[in-house]
Design an enzyme around this catalytic site. Structure first.
Site, mmCIF file in Angstrom:
data_model
loop_
_atom_site.group_PDB
_atom_site.id
_atom_site.type_symbol
_atom_site.label_atom_id
_atom_site.label_comp_id
_atom_site.label_asym_id
_atom_site.label_seq_id
_atom_site.Cartn_x
_atom_site.Cartn_y
_atom_site.Cartn_z
ATOM 1 N N ASP A 403 0.995 -1.186 0.206
ATOM 2 C CA ASP A 403 -0.180 0.231 -0.155
ATOM 3 C C ASP A 403 0.413 1.493 -0.040
ATOM 4 O OD1 ASP A 403 -2.652 1.479 -0.138
ATOM 5 O OD2 ASP A 403 -1.873 2.161 2.529
ATOM 6 N N GLU A 432 1.836 0.227 -4.950
ATOM 7 C CA GLU A 432 0.698 0.336 -5.499
ATOM 8 C C GLU A 432 1.824 2.313 -5.237
ATOM 9 O OE1 GLU A 432 -3.855 3.008 -3.486
ATOM 10 O OE2 GLU A 432 -1.803 3.023 -2.223
#
Length: 785
Positions: A403, A432
């Site tokens: 993330d 990400e």
């Protein structure tokens, strides 16, 4: 200081000689209620992480973090006795908080075993050795487990896979007994009219769990996906918005409202038996504000911008923290807020960026409930690396989705990705980086040569640039510079990536609005979007519920609505996507379309690993091919192919689509509402002697005529198989065997070179929009509608 222990049973008494921290920086020695740990062997009031480890790891070093308020205020008062075989003590470290102890071990000579750590507190004032050694504070058994067979060689997710993203709180509630927990702050929303959207309001907990996923693995396997990316399952003991999982309060414990560590491990094992891998959603950038660390930080520099938080000394500032018994946030709104991130991600790469702008991005917090971790602290960096490896080894994972990748310290990210990939060479990690700029994304991928010298071991990233362009191109009208042409030209940016085929392309995720809504609930555009994702030269990813046309608002962020309950996952629902009960006809058709395409892709090497060849969109039609060789080219064929390339000045290099012996998939995207004829002369270099193809959705046989009539808007997917009597030696120069990227004679980033082909249709002007006009140029093969 490095002390070596004998490989035989040893008993080593070590005086800890590090200087004590300044007394004004010490935390209170009052008792502290800690979260439950995943081991029953730890004494009350002590935390040891990780709770166990494995012998035979590629990296033999292990850092143990111990926390206790019973540790003496002076580090010199501690003694350590290690009793085990093949255990080497490298060093013992403290921070400015005497409640923490870090033990660094070398396990290179250690076999699976349970050894013992004995920690003593000594009386330095005593002049006699007998009185200096007191009763042990702790006797800690520590287990080194045996690794599962083949653990190091585990296969990570790849282009063969299709990833299915699940938000666990919203997928299925398989065990209602775990919905509410006494030690968790937030409870599941009740069926009360006072809720903003009866029976559940969007940002509450709904009760989905690991059991719910486990009970529906057969549905997912039949659907045709092969990997499950599950949003974070770890403990999020926050007062609100805890359902999404990204405010982690214990990095070694599954949230009890989802299940247990053991249930998570069992889920992975059950999924594996059905051909499904599991990808863990990892967060190294931040934690939740109720993480137990924030009651007594391991060091003053454990968090970025921690000086404004002033949480380290609980005794002198009791108004800043709350005990677990009060069930209120550990951070109160009355004190100074931290600096929040600017979200200006290019400052990490920009050669002209001001230093403060870089700091504002990397060191800023997301929100006041997500403290930003300082990964430049070496002890924290090691902790985070070990935590990621621990979960891979413990649960048997096939991948990590990282993330908010670029928000963490980039030197740490290089170290983290290298450590994980060194431990598991065939593993995969996708990061990400949410930006529409492919240059910004490409910076982080392994193999990219960056101007600033930064190197990474991150294999994959989420392809936000291509996703954004996919949505835009489908919704725009077709013109010279709008519509499909934007998607076509975006692929030319693949030259900036080290390996674009390893990127993960998606139709949506938990942070984006639903694809069916974004294409204005146009079923033809919806099918084009999913087909593009599933046939692209990428690793594809779908969002739960996409297969049954789940919807959302289209403007702004509506996270709770985007992550709505999966139909059939919760009691008393009118529809059930698992069984098909109550689904509308469009939903049933969409689900069948997705299932057919997914299961075809599972057995299609062309779609999994084939070369890509695409043609400039014309008249609202965009055509792509994916092609793979059945057998490698011989050296003679390679030589002939290269000769043909030179003689014909071909711009189509190393692509299997121009080779007669290849298996090929043709994808036709058409936005025209009225019938339109497609002249196949333009694709003769790909078709070769193929006379027919199979429509993989309908199963119908399609004759490859010079004119194909597309009766309405939509997508057509055709499978072409090489003719058994094809003789490549009789081909014209146009159809001469050309080496594909799979058999390239050249090293380097050949996959980055996107081929262009010369069109040679006898009819390629605007008049060819008419089927009647195109029919004049058709051959005796006839017309296929």
């Amino acid at each position: 200081m490095i002390l070596n222990l004998r490989t035989l049973t040893t008993s080593l008494m070590i005086m800890l000689s590090l200087c004590a921290s300044d007394s004004t920086a010490r935390a209170s020695s009052s008792s502290l209620s800690l979260p439950l740990q995943d081991t029953s062997s730890q004494p009350h009031g002590l935390t040891l992480e990780p709770a166990f480890w494995w012998a035979g790891m590629h990296n033999p070093e292990l850092q143990l973090m111990l926390y206790s308020r019973d540790f003496p205020s002076l580090p010199q008062q501690l003694k350590l006795d290690i009793q085990g075989e093949g255990i080497t003590l490298k060093s013992i470290e403290h921070t400015d908080n005497p409640h923490y102890l870090f033990i660094n071990l070398d396990l290179s000579q250690a076999a699976p075993q349970t050894f013992e750590l004995v920690i003593y507190s000594t009386d330095l004032a005593s002049k006699t050795s007998a009185s200096k050694t007191n009763t042990p504070l702790y006797r800690l058994p520590y287990t080194l487990q045996a690794r599962a067979e083949g653990s190091r060689e585990r296969q990570g997710f790849s282009n063969k896979d299709v990833i299915y993203l699940i938000t666990p709180d919203r997928f299925a509630n398989g065990d209602t007994s775990n919905d509410n927990q006494a030690d968790m702050l937030e409870q599941v929303a009740t069926n009360s009219p006072s809720n903003s959207n009866h029976p559940y309001y969007p940002d509450a907990r709904h009760g989905g769990d690991i059991a719910g996923i486990s009970q529906h693995l057969a549905y997912l396997a039949k659907l045709g996906v092969t990997q499950l990316w599950i949003n974070p399952l770890l403990e999020n003991n926050q007062a609100q918005y805890s359902y999404h999982g990204y405010s982690i309060t214990n990095l070694y414990r599954v949230d009890p409202r989802f299940g247990s560590n053991e249930e998570y491990k069992a889920l992975v094992a059950k999924a594996n038996k059905l051909g499904l891998g599991v990808i863990k959603d990892v967060v190294v950038n931040h934690i939740g504000s109720n993480h137990w660390w924030l009651n007594d930080l391991p060091s003053q520099d454990w968090l970025n911008d921690a000086t404004k938080m002033q949480l380290k000394n609980q005794k002198s500032k009791p108004h800043l923290t709350q005990s677990a018994d009060t069930k209120s946030s550990a951070i109160k709104s009355s004190f100074t807020s931290p600096r929040f991130t600017s979200h200006r991600r290019t400052t990490v790469q920009d050669p002209y960026a001001a230093a403060q702008d870089h700091i504002d991005f990397v060191d800023g917090w997301f929100t006041d409930t997500m403290p930003d971790l300082n990964q430049s602290n070496p002890k924290l960096a090691t902790y985070l690396i070990q935590n990621s490896i621990w979960w891979v080894e413990y649960a048997g994972l096939s991948g990590i989705r990282e993330d908010t990748y670029s928000y963490a310290d980039k030197a740490f990210l290089a170290k983290w990705s290298k450590a994980v990939m060194s431990e598991y060479p065939n593993f995969n990690i996708v990061g990400e980086e949410w930006t529409a700029n492919p240059i910004t994304v490409s910076y982080w991928q392994k193999g990219k040569i960056n101007a600033d010298g930064y190197t990474s071991d991150l294999p994959s990233l989420m392809d936000f640039p291509l996703y954004e362009k996919l949505i835009t191109s489908l919704n725009e009208p077709e013109s010279w510079d709008t519509g499909f042409i934007k998607l076509y030209e975006m692929l030319a940016n693949d030259v900036v990536y080290a390996d674009p085929s390893k990127l993960v392309l998606f139709e949506g995720n938990h942070d984006t609005n639903r694809i069916f809504s974004l294409v204005k609930e146009n079923i033809d555009l919806y099918k084009m979007a999913l087909t593009y994702v599933l046939t692209a030269k990428r690793i594809p990813q779908l969002f739960y519920g996409t297969e049954v046309l789940m919807t959302s608002p289209t403007e702004g962020r509506h996270d709770g609505v985007v992550r709505s309950d999966f139909p059939g996952g919760f009691a008393n629902g009118a529809t059930n996507a698992f069984t098909g009960q109550g689904l509308s006809e469009p939903q049933r058709q969409a689900q069948q379309f997705v299932r057919t395409l997914l299961n075809y892709r599972k057995q299609s090497p062309a779609l999994q690993s084939g070369d890509l060849l695409h043609f400039v969109p014309q008249d609202g039609v965009y055509v792509q091919f994916r092609c793979v060789l059945n057998t490698p080219l011989s050296s003679e064929q390679n030589a002939e192919a290269l000769k043909s390339l030179i003689q014909n000045n071909s711009q189509t290099r190393h692509n299997a689509c121009t080779q007669p012996s290849a298996d090929k998939v043709m994808v036709i995207y058409n936005k025209n509402d009225k019938a339109i004829a497609l002249d196949i002369n333009r694709f003769a270099s790909v078709f070769g002697d193929n006379g027919t193809a199979t429509d993989i959705i309908s199963g119908n046989t399609v004759s490859l005529n010079q004119v194909i009539t597309l009766s309405h808007a939509g997508v057509t997917i055709l499978e072409l198989k090489p003719n058994s009597n094809t003789d490549s030696n009789t081909k014209s120069p146009l159809n001469a065997v050309l080496p594909s990227s799979q058999d390239s004679l050249h090293s380097g980033n050949q996959a980055n070179v996107l081929p262009r082909v010369q069109t040679h249709s006898s009819a390629n002007n605007s008049a060819n929009n008419s089927a009647n006009s195109l029919a004049k140029h058709s051959t005796q093969k006839g017309t296929q509608s």
